[in-house]
Design an enzyme around this catalytic site. Structure first.
Site, PDB file in Angstrom:
ATOM      1  N   LYS A  72       0.824  -1.215   0.000  1.00  7.84           N
ATOM      2  CA  LYS A  72       0.000   0.000   0.000  1.00  7.84           C
ATOM      3  C   LYS A  72       0.859   1.267   0.000  1.00  7.84           C
ATOM      4  O   LYS A  72       0.582   2.209  -0.736  1.00  7.84           O
ATOM      5  CB  LYS A  72      -0.944   0.023   1.214  1.00  7.84           C
ATOM      6  CG  LYS A  72      -1.917  -1.150   1.275  1.00  7.84           C
ATOM      7  CD  LYS A  72      -2.934  -0.997   2.399  1.00  7.84           C
ATOM      8  CE  LYS A  72      -2.343  -1.033   3.792  1.00  7.84           C
ATOM      9  NZ  LYS A  72      -1.787  -2.352   4.187  1.00  7.84           N
ATOM     10  N   ARG A  77      11.229  -6.563   4.990  1.00  2.00           N
ATOM     11  CA  ARG A  77      11.126  -5.124   5.247  1.00  2.00           C
ATOM     12  C   ARG A  77      11.695  -4.789   6.621  1.00  2.00           C
ATOM     13  O   ARG A  77      12.308  -3.744   6.815  1.00  2.00           O
ATOM     14  CB  ARG A  77       9.657  -4.694   5.144  1.00  2.00           C
ATOM     15  CG  ARG A  77       9.442  -3.204   5.265  1.00  2.00           C
ATOM     16  CD  ARG A  77       8.024  -2.814   4.899  1.00  2.00           C
ATOM     17  NE  ARG A  77       7.098  -2.974   5.999  1.00  2.00           N
ATOM     18  CZ  ARG A  77       5.781  -2.763   5.909  1.00  2.00           C
ATOM     19  NH1 ARG A  77       5.245  -2.397   4.758  1.00  2.00           N
ATOM     20  NH2 ARG A  77       5.007  -2.910   6.941  1.00  2.00           N
ATOM     21  N   ARG A  97      -0.681  -9.060  13.425  1.00  2.00           N
ATOM     22  CA  ARG A  97      -1.199  -8.029  12.498  1.00  2.00           C
ATOM     23  C   ARG A  97      -2.006  -8.684  11.377  1.00  2.00           C
ATOM     24  O   ARG A  97      -3.040  -8.159  10.964  1.00  2.00           O
ATOM     25  CB  ARG A  97      -0.036  -7.203  11.929  1.00  2.00           C
ATOM     26  CG  ARG A  97       0.566  -6.281  12.988  1.00  2.00           C
ATOM     27  CD  ARG A  97       1.951  -5.806  12.599  1.00  2.00           C
ATOM     28  NE  ARG A  97       1.944  -4.993  11.412  1.00  2.00           N
ATOM     29  CZ  ARG A  97       3.005  -4.834  10.615  1.00  2.00           C
ATOM     30  NH1 ARG A  97       4.128  -5.459  10.886  1.00  2.00           N
ATOM     31  NH2 ARG A  97       2.927  -4.059   9.574  1.00  2.00           N
ATOM     32  N   ARG A 130      -9.902   0.646   8.808  1.00  2.00           N
ATOM     33  CA  ARG A 130      -9.488  -0.710   9.167  1.00  2.00           C
ATOM     34  C   ARG A 130     -10.556  -1.443   9.967  1.00  2.00           C
ATOM     35  O   ARG A 130     -10.359  -2.590  10.334  1.00  2.00           O
ATOM     36  CB  ARG A 130      -8.219  -0.633  10.016  1.00  2.00           C
ATOM     37  CG  ARG A 130      -6.925  -0.982   9.262  1.00  2.00           C
ATOM     38  CD  ARG A 130      -5.785  -0.727  10.224  1.00  2.00           C
ATOM     39  NE  ARG A 130      -4.590  -1.433   9.954  1.00  2.00           N
ATOM     40  CZ  ARG A 130      -3.517  -0.893   9.369  1.00  2.00           C
ATOM     41  NH1 ARG A 130      -3.552   0.347   8.902  1.00  2.00           N
ATOM     42  NH2 ARG A 130      -2.418  -1.597   9.233  1.00  2.00           N
ATOM     43  N   ARG A 151      11.065  -0.575  11.650  1.00  2.00           N
ATOM     44  CA  ARG A 151       9.771  -0.675  12.324  1.00  2.00           C
ATOM     45  C   ARG A 151       9.783  -1.870  13.274  1.00  2.00           C
ATOM     46  O   ARG A 151       9.941  -3.001  12.837  1.00  2.00           O
ATOM     47  CB  ARG A 151       8.654  -0.870  11.285  1.00  2.00           C
ATOM     48  CG  ARG A 151       8.257   0.414  10.604  1.00  2.00           C
ATOM     49  CD  ARG A 151       7.152   0.168   9.596  1.00  2.00           C
ATOM     50  NE  ARG A 151       5.973  -0.482  10.163  1.00  2.00           N
ATOM     51  CZ  ARG A 151       4.811  -0.565   9.527  1.00  2.00           C
ATOM     52  NH1 ARG A 151       4.672  -0.043   8.323  1.00  2.00           N
ATOM     53  NH2 ARG A 151       3.790  -1.155  10.093  1.00  2.00           N
TER      54      ARG A 151
HETATM   55  P1  AMP Z   1       0.538   0.407   8.950  1.00  2.00           P
HETATM   56  O1  AMP Z   1       1.663   1.367   8.789  1.00  2.00           O
HETATM   57  O2  AMP Z   1      -0.670   0.745   8.119  1.00  2.00           O
HETATM   58  O3  AMP Z   1       0.964  -1.040   8.774  1.00  2.00           O
HETATM   59  O4  AMP Z   1       0.029   0.532  10.461  1.00  2.00           O
HETATM   60  C1  AMP Z   1       0.888   0.230  11.540  1.00  2.00           C
HETATM   61  C2  AMP Z   1       0.078   0.129  12.827  1.00  2.00           C
HETATM   62  O5  AMP Z   1      -0.559   1.386  13.108  1.00  2.00           O
HETATM   63  C3  AMP Z   1      -1.062  -0.882  12.823  1.00  2.00           C
HETATM   64  O6  AMP Z   1      -0.612  -2.201  13.114  1.00  2.00           O
HETATM   65  C4  AMP Z   1      -1.974  -0.318  13.906  1.00  2.00           C
HETATM   66  O7  AMP Z   1      -1.457  -0.591  15.195  1.00  2.00           O
HETATM   67  C5  AMP Z   1      -1.838   1.188  13.684  1.00  2.00           C
HETATM   68  N1  AMP Z   1      -2.859   1.677  12.729  1.00  2.00           N
HETATM   69  C6  AMP Z   1      -2.633   2.184  11.483  1.00  2.00           C
HETATM   70  N2  AMP Z   1      -3.784   2.530  10.896  1.00  2.00           N
HETATM   71  C7  AMP Z   1      -4.775   2.217  11.786  1.00  2.00           C
HETATM   72  C8  AMP Z   1      -6.193   2.307  11.738  1.00  2.00           C
HETATM   73  N3  AMP Z   1      -6.837   2.780  10.676  1.00  2.00           N
HETATM   74  N4  AMP Z   1      -6.881   1.903  12.842  1.00  2.00           N
HETATM   75  C9  AMP Z   1      -6.249   1.444  13.948  1.00  2.00           C
HETATM   76  N5  AMP Z   1      -4.920   1.299  14.029  1.00  2.00           N
HETATM   77  C10 AMP Z   1      -4.179   1.683  12.966  1.00  2.00           C
END
Ligand code: AMP
Length: 191
Positions: free
Chosen positions: A14, A128, A146, A89, A134
């Protein structure tokens, strides 16, 4: 306005594809994960709260996430449109996003869902993790958490957009350019 939900499990690509779409279509990229990480770096209150969930691979509570997203959208009043990356989400987030966009006289144009099978996701995320810095990309248990959260809480969000006739599935396997071209074709078909 062109408002795109770029959907898919962690590791689907993404972030990579969002970068290309914002350049091609002149959109604002709103990645909730990136915004949380910036807050963690800046040691804000929001960042500290988000970190306690992110480190476990859990979702940050809806209310916190939705309020943050709303204020980010309002920070870009002159935008041609947005790419929502990693949001919504949960179904509650999707409902809140619809209501909020309606209050701004706009709507989601399309949900583009990058489809990648689980084994490939696990591989990509561990790879990654070697360079992303991260913490949630390094530990296989957190990665699995996740993916499980995605399957249980996030995947159903696609039905929300399916019911509105806005859901488009995109094969997320292949060369990065190839996948971008699939996305461009889908977007150009709805413009
Ligand atoms: P990402 O960078 O999209 O993989 O998001 C990393 C982490 O941020 C996720 O595992 C969640 O803990 C948190 N996070 C990101 N977007 C959301 C969302 N829309 N709702 C809740 N938690 C989020």
């Amino acid at each position: 306005m062109l408002n795109i939900v770029l959907f898919g499990p962690p590791g689907a690509g993404k972030g990579t594809q969002s970068e290309r779409l914002i350049n091609k279509y002149g959109l604002v990229h709103l990645s909730t994960g990136d915004i949380f990480r910036a807050n963690i770096k800046g040691e804000t209150e929001l960042g500290m709260l988000a970190k306690s969930y992110m480190d476990k691979g859990a979702l940050v509570p809806d209310e916190v996430t939705i309020n943050m997203l709303r204020s980010e959208v309002l920070n870009h009043p002159d935008s041609n449109g947005f790419i929502f990356d990693g949001f919504p989400r949960t179904n509650a987030q999707a409902v809140a996003l619809d209501a909020f966009l309606e209050s701004l006289n706009t709507t989601i144009s399309v949900m583009l869902a990058l489809e990648v099978e689980e084994e490939e996701l696990r591989k990509r995320l561990l790879l990654r993790g070697q360079s992303s810095g991260r913490p949630d990309d390094v530990n296989p248990e957190i990665i699995q958490n996740r993916i499980n959260v995605y399957n249980n809480e996030t995947k159903p969000v696609k039905d929300f957009y399916l019911a509105q006739g806005k859901f488009v599935s995109i094969n997320g396997i292949g060369e990065i350019d190839e996948i971008s071209n699939r996305l461009y074709t889908a977007i150009d078909a709805i413009k």
